[in-house]
Motif scaffolding. Structure first.
Motif, PDB file in Angstrom:
ATOM      1  N   LYS A  60       0.787  -1.171   0.169  1.00 23.73           N
ATOM      2  CA  LYS A  60       0.031   0.030  -0.104  1.00 23.73           C
ATOM      3  C   LYS A  60       0.801   1.222  -0.068  1.00 23.73           C
ATOM      4  CE  LYS A  60      -3.697  -2.037  -0.824  1.00 23.73           C
ATOM      5  NZ  LYS A  60      -4.629  -1.723  -1.969  1.00 23.73           N
ATOM      6  N   GLU A 118      -5.195   6.748   5.503  1.00 22.52           N
ATOM      7  CA  GLU A 118      -6.433   5.959   4.925  1.00 22.52           C
ATOM      8  C   GLU A 118      -6.321   4.490   4.577  1.00 22.52           C
ATOM      9  OE1 GLU A 118      -8.306   9.659   2.620  1.00 22.52           O
ATOM     10  OE2 GLU A 118      -7.205   8.343   1.692  1.00 22.52           O
ATOM     11  N   ILE A 119      -5.124   4.182   3.748  1.00 21.05           N
ATOM     12  CA  ILE A 119      -5.240   2.712   3.485  1.00 21.05           C
ATOM     13  C   ILE A 119      -4.070   1.878   3.675  1.00 21.05           C
ATOM     14  CG2 ILE A 119      -6.262   3.911   1.118  1.00 21.05           C
ATOM     15  CD1 ILE A 119      -3.467   3.164  -0.279  1.00 21.05           C
ATOM     16  N   GLY A 150     -19.396  -2.227   2.230  1.00 17.58           N
ATOM     17  CA  GLY A 150     -20.203  -1.372   1.535  1.00 17.58           C
ATOM     18  C   GLY A 150     -19.349  -0.316   0.637  1.00 17.58           C
ATOM     19  N   GLU A 152     -16.693   2.396   0.081  1.00  9.61           N
ATOM     20  CA  GLU A 152     -15.474   2.560   1.087  1.00  9.61           C
ATOM     21  C   GLU A 152     -14.535   3.530   0.267  1.00  9.61           C
ATOM     22  OE1 GLU A 152     -12.813   2.543   3.607  1.00  9.61           O
ATOM     23  OE2 GLU A 152     -12.315   1.425   1.755  1.00  9.61           O
ATOM     24  N   LEU A 154     -11.360   3.390   0.737  1.00 14.46           N
ATOM     25  CA  LEU A 154      -9.717   2.814   0.586  1.00 14.46           C
ATOM     26  C   LEU A 154      -9.571   2.249  -0.605  1.00 14.46           C
ATOM     27  CD1 LEU A 154      -9.492   1.152   4.080  1.00 14.46           C
ATOM     28  CD2 LEU A 154      -9.235   3.493   3.455  1.00 14.46           C
ATOM     29  N   TYR A 155     -10.602   2.040  -1.465  1.00 20.01           N
ATOM     30  CA  TYR A 155     -10.357   1.155  -2.704  1.00 20.01           C
ATOM     31  C   TYR A 155      -9.944   1.940  -3.932  1.00 20.01           C
ATOM     32  CZ  TYR A 155     -13.044  -2.012   0.144  1.00 20.01           C
ATOM     33  OH  TYR A 155     -13.259  -2.787   1.134  1.00 20.01           O
TER      34      TYR A 155
ATOM     35  N   MET B  48     -12.579  -4.665   8.283  1.00 20.79           N
ATOM     36  CA  MET B  48     -12.532  -5.168   6.925  1.00 20.79           C
ATOM     37  C   MET B  48     -11.870  -6.167   6.616  1.00 20.79           C
ATOM     38  SD  MET B  48     -12.542  -1.267   5.357  1.00 20.79           S
ATOM     39  CE  MET B  48     -12.705  -2.235   4.081  1.00 20.79           C
ATOM     40  N   GLU B  54      -5.731  -7.247  -0.596  1.00 17.90           N
ATOM     41  CA  GLU B  54      -6.328  -6.240  -1.144  1.00 17.90           C
ATOM     42  C   GLU B  54      -7.543  -6.244  -0.674  1.00 17.90           C
ATOM     43  OE1 GLU B  54      -5.787  -3.952  -3.206  1.00 17.90           O
ATOM     44  OE2 GLU B  54      -3.688  -4.361  -3.753  1.00 17.90           O
ATOM     45  N   LEU B  55      -8.067  -5.178  -0.046  1.00 21.04           N
ATOM     46  CA  LEU B  55      -9.474  -5.080   0.511  1.00 21.04           C
ATOM     47  C   LEU B  55     -10.210  -5.365  -0.241  1.00 21.04           C
ATOM     48  CD1 LEU B  55      -8.905  -1.448   2.204  1.00 21.04           C
ATOM     49  CD2 LEU B  55      -9.253  -3.873   3.536  1.00 21.04           C
ATOM     50  N   ASN B  57     -14.571  -5.218  -1.137  1.00 15.57           N
ATOM     51  CA  ASN B  57     -15.858  -4.488  -0.697  1.00 15.57           C
ATOM     52  C   ASN B  57     -17.159  -5.172  -1.195  1.00 15.57           C
ATOM     53  OD1 ASN B  57     -15.381  -4.131  -3.215  1.00 15.57           O
ATOM     54  ND2 ASN B  57     -15.591  -1.869  -3.069  1.00 15.57           N
ATOM     55  N   ASP B  58     -17.092  -6.410  -1.720  1.00 18.05           N
ATOM     56  CA  ASP B  58     -18.185  -7.363  -2.317  1.00 18.05           C
ATOM     57  C   ASP B  58     -18.286  -8.475  -1.237  1.00 18.05           C
ATOM     58  OD1 ASP B  58     -19.888  -8.640  -3.525  1.00 18.05           O
ATOM     59  OD2 ASP B  58     -18.731  -9.353  -5.126  1.00 18.05           O
ATOM     60  N   PRO B  59     -19.402  -8.254  -0.392  1.00 16.78           N
ATOM     61  CA  PRO B  59     -19.811  -9.313   0.647  1.00 16.78           C
ATOM     62  C   PRO B  59     -19.752 -10.858   0.036  1.00 16.78           C
ATOM     63  CG  PRO B  59     -21.494  -7.644   0.323  1.00 16.78           C
ATOM     64  CD  PRO B  59     -20.419  -7.217  -0.298  1.00 16.78           C
ATOM     65  N   VAL B  75      -7.474   1.596  10.179  1.00 20.54           N
ATOM     66  CA  VAL B  75      -6.207   1.617  10.549  1.00 20.54           C
ATOM     67  C   VAL B  75      -5.698   3.277  11.038  1.00 20.54           C
ATOM     68  CG1 VAL B  75      -5.677   0.563   8.310  1.00 20.54           C
ATOM     69  CG2 VAL B  75      -5.817   2.986   8.273  1.00 20.54           C
TER      70      VAL B  75
END
Lengths: 156, 78
Positions: A60, A118-119, A150, A152, A154-155, B48, B54-55, B57-59, B75
């Motif tokens: 990141k 943030e990330i 939901g 966000e 961060l993406y 999260m 990688e984060l 965001n899709d459940p 964070v």
């Protein structure tokens, strides 16, 4: 070539971070040093402890470097974040940005520290005289409620 | 088997750095529900999920055995 973006358990040598961004095309090098603050809202911090998801955090940090390269021309960036136990006034993060002209170096440096908050998966634990606590969501931007993802910020 | 990495407050609460989930395939949503059942002490509010660093965001995204999964509280670096 030595890494430009990394997490370390050792004290950060500022010069080694600055040296990574030195370049003949640069006319400015901006450095930002985040240090451990003793007083927050009237409460005395004894020391801090940082934890990180190291491989993702380094990825990141590198992503932030790429974002800066895309936004400001001819920038060079290096970011080092320290983890483990840090005492008051220790350097927690050092950012160096070089750019051809000074205005961009200030903006890009500011951008880097805001994005870190943030990330980058790094967490801080405050140790006070009367307790301790892992600090989350300093920006007060919500992630997702009750564990369900939901929209966000961060993406990318 | 899916290893779920824990950090910071979550790690302290559980007393270990990972949770083993005895499944080979499940969605993010199912994973979170499952962890709530097996580790009821954990507060997963605002936590999260990262899959392979990688984060997500899709459940409904699917996780498979072999993926690197991590639970990330909000964070607070810098």
């Amino acid at each position: 070539m030595a890494k430009h973006f990394y997490i370390t358990k050792e004290p950060i040598d500022i010069n080694s971070v600055v040296e990574k961004v030195i370049h003949p095309h640069a006319g400015a090098i901006n450095t930002f040093i985040g240090t451990v603050r003793e007083m927050t809202n009237g409460k005395r911090t004894l020391f801090l402890e940082y934890d990180a998801y190291i491989p993702m955090a380094e990825k990141k940090l590198e992503q932030i470097g790429s974002e800066i390269n895309n936004r400001w021309k001819e920038t060079r960036v290096s970011i080092v974040h320290r983890i483990g136990r840090l005492e008051i006034s220790d350097f927690a993060v050092v950012i160096a940005v070089s750019t051809p002209h000074r205005a961009d170096s200030y903006e890009a440096s500011r951008y880097a520290i805001e994005r870190i908050k943030e990330i980058v998966p790094i967490w801080k634990k405050e140790h006070w005289e009367d307790g301790e606590e892992w600090i989350g969501d300093q920006l007060e931007k919500t992630a997702y409620p009750s564990g369900r993802p939901g929209k966000e910020h961060l993406y990318d | 088997m899916i290893n779920v990495l824990l950090f910071a407050g979550l790690q302290e609460k559980v007393g270990k750095s990972e949770i083993l989930v005895d499944k080979d395939i499940l969605t993010i949503d199912e994973l979170v529900s499952h962890i709530r059942e097996i580790e009821s002490r954990l507060d997963l509010t605002n936590v999260m999920v990262a899959v392979n660093e990688e984060l997500v965001n899709d459940p409904d995204q699917v996780i498979r055995a072999g993926d690197t999964v991590a639970l990330l509280p909000p964070v607070s670096g810098g």
